[in-house]
Design a protein around this motif. Structure first.
Motif, mmCIF file in Angstrom:
data_model
loop_
_atom_site.group_PDB
_atom_site.id
_atom_site.type_symbol
_atom_site.label_atom_id
_atom_site.label_comp_id
_atom_site.label_asym_id
_atom_site.label_seq_id
_atom_site.Cartn_x
_atom_site.Cartn_y
_atom_site.Cartn_z
ATOM 1 N N GLY A 190 0.777 -1.225 0.000
ATOM 2 C CA GLY A 190 0.000 0.000 0.000
ATOM 3 C C GLY A 190 0.810 1.277 0.000
ATOM 4 O O GLY A 190 0.236 2.361 0.144
ATOM 5 N N LYS A 191 2.126 1.182 -0.141
ATOM 6 C CA LYS A 191 2.985 2.359 -0.132
ATOM 7 C C LYS A 191 3.423 2.721 -1.551
ATOM 8 O O LYS A 191 3.427 1.880 -2.453
ATOM 9 C CB LYS A 191 4.215 2.121 0.743
ATOM 10 N N ASP A 192 3.791 3.983 -1.732
ATOM 11 C CA ASP A 192 4.264 4.470 -3.030
ATOM 12 C C ASP A 192 5.633 3.851 -3.313
ATOM 13 O O ASP A 192 6.615 4.146 -2.642
ATOM 14 C CB ASP A 192 4.367 5.989 -3.011
ATOM 15 N N LYS A 193 5.692 2.989 -4.318
ATOM 16 C CA LYS A 193 6.919 2.252 -4.611
ATOM 17 C C LYS A 193 7.981 3.125 -5.265
ATOM 18 O O LYS A 193 9.080 2.653 -5.534
ATOM 19 C CB LYS A 193 6.601 1.042 -5.485
ATOM 20 N N ARG A 194 7.687 4.376 -5.508
ATOM 21 C CA ARG A 194 8.690 5.283 -6.068
ATOM 22 C C ARG A 194 9.523 5.951 -4.979
ATOM 23 O O ARG A 194 10.511 6.623 -5.285
ATOM 24 C CB ARG A 194 8.010 6.347 -6.926
ATOM 25 N N LEU A 195 9.131 5.750 -3.719
ATOM 26 C CA LEU A 195 9.837 6.368 -2.602
ATOM 27 C C LEU A 195 10.693 5.328 -1.875
ATOM 28 O O LEU A 195 10.210 4.228 -1.583
ATOM 29 C CB LEU A 195 8.845 6.992 -1.619
ATOM 30 N N PRO A 196 11.938 5.636 -1.583
ATOM 31 C CA PRO A 196 12.792 4.665 -0.884
ATOM 32 C C PRO A 196 12.283 4.317 0.511
ATOM 33 O O PRO A 196 12.575 3.231 1.024
ATOM 34 C CB PRO A 196 14.150 5.369 -0.829
ATOM 35 N N SER A 197 11.519 5.204 1.133
ATOM 36 C CA SER A 197 10.981 4.922 2.463
ATOM 37 C C SER A 197 9.866 3.885 2.439
ATOM 38 O O SER A 197 9.414 3.438 3.498
ATOM 39 C CB SER A 197 10.456 6.212 3.094
ATOM 40 N N SER A 198 9.436 3.486 1.239
ATOM 41 C CA SER A 198 8.350 2.517 1.110
ATOM 42 C C SER A 198 8.869 1.082 1.056
ATOM 43 O O SER A 198 8.106 0.170 0.718
ATOM 44 C CB SER A 198 7.530 2.808 -0.155
ATOM 45 N N TYR A 199 10.136 0.880 1.386
ATOM 46 C CA TYR A 199 10.730 -0.452 1.321
ATOM 47 C C TYR A 199 11.291 -0.850 2.685
ATOM 48 O O TYR A 199 11.842 -0.021 3.402
ATOM 49 C CB TYR A 199 11.832 -0.504 0.266
ATOM 50 N N ARG A 200 11.107 -2.106 3.020
ATOM 51 C CA ARG A 200 11.588 -2.639 4.293
ATOM 52 C C ARG A 200 12.867 -3.438 4.048
ATOM 53 O O ARG A 200 12.873 -4.370 3.246
ATOM 54 C CB ARG A 200 10.522 -3.532 4.925
ATOM 55 N N PRO A 201 13.960 -3.079 4.721
ATOM 56 C CA PRO A 201 15.221 -3.794 4.487
ATOM 57 C C PRO A 201 15.297 -5.103 5.263
ATOM 58 O O PRO A 201 14.803 -5.216 6.385
ATOM 59 C CB PRO A 201 16.276 -2.796 4.985
ATOM 60 N N ILE A 202 15.904 -6.093 4.649
ATOM 61 C CA ILE A 202 16.189 -7.367 5.302
ATOM 62 C C ILE A 202 17.661 -7.677 5.065
ATOM 63 O O ILE A 202 18.142 -7.607 3.931
ATOM 64 C CB ILE A 202 15.308 -8.499 4.742
ATOM 65 N N THR A 203 18.373 -8.004 6.122
ATOM 66 C CA THR A 203 19.797 -8.301 6.022
ATOM 67 C C THR A 203 20.017 -9.804 6.002
ATOM 68 O O THR A 203 19.570 -10.511 6.912
ATOM 69 C CB THR A 203 20.571 -7.673 7.200
ATOM 70 N N LEU A 204 20.677 -10.282 4.970
ATOM 71 C CA LEU A 204 21.013 -11.697 4.847
ATOM 72 C C LEU A 204 22.436 -11.897 5.365
ATOM 73 O O LEU A 204 23.386 -11.348 4.819
ATOM 74 C CB LEU A 204 20.910 -12.142 3.384
#
Length: 219
Positions: A145-159
């Protein structure tokens, strides 16, 4: 086809310009995460900073000159224990920066198992955890539901490295007997979940309600 490829969205940089190239999008996400996870500047004077650095250096020097006692036999990792732990690892986990998967670990020959066992026991002996194992590969997953053009709309996962996480499993097995847990603790415990904790709370509330009703009946 059984599915539809996920569309790739451009990302807006700090100037609001759309960037389509993979390298540009990766750089935008990296800069956003760096800003997000940058610690607040310490409230320290120059004198305090110098004293702090001296203290850290003295701790490191003391560590480097420490004579470590031999591990007890019951604390040492054995090749058999390592092999059994590897066989129980989940096979579908994504690897870290070293690209070593759990499936790869299950195929290691005996001499590699022995070498890893020696390495792990050395870490237990010295208390030194390799710096490379603290580094991971970061991937981002879009938030619904977030604007995918904004970097804040992504959740980071560290492998992280599976070789490092394998050691942590073995270390945890040695730490648990020395870390008694409270009965009401459900976080970071196997076979415990949020659902069970909620059920426990509801059961407690129901018992208290029934006790109140019983007491009011006798009064």
């Amino acid at each position: 086809m059984t599915g539809i490829d996920t569309p790739i969205y451009p990302l807006k940089d700090i100037d609001g310009k759309r960037r389509y190239a993979a390298s540009d999008r990766a750089e935008i996400l990296a800069e956003h995460l760096e800003r997000q996870f940058t610690p607040n500047p310490p409230n320290m004077t120059n004198t305090n900073v110098v004293d702090h650095h001296k203290e850290i250096k003295s701790i490191i020097q003391a560590f480097n000159t420490t004579q470590f006692s031999q591990l007890r036999c019951e604390d040492m990792i054995t090749p058999l224990e390592l092999r059994k732990t590897i066989q129980r690892l989940p096979k579908r986990k994504a690897p870290g920066k070293d690209e070593i998967t759990n499936a790869t670990l299950t195929k290691l020959p005996k001499n590699c198992i022995q070498a890893i066992t020696t390495l792990y026991n050395g870490i237990l002996q010295t208390g030194h955890f390799p710096e490379a194992w603290k580094q991971g590969r970061v991937i981002v997953i879009p938030k619904p539901g977030k604007d995918k053009r904004l970097p804040s709309s992504y959740r980071p996962i560290t492998l992280l490295s599976h070789v490092a996480k394998l050691f942590e499993r073995l270390l945890l097995r040695r730490l648990v007997p020395h870390l008694p847990l409270r009965e009401e603790q459900f976080g970071f415990r196997s076979d415990h979940s949020t659902t069970l904790q909620l059920a426990r709370v509801i059961n407690h509330l129901a018992n208290e309600h029934n006790n109140n009703v019983a007491r009011s009946g006798f009064s």
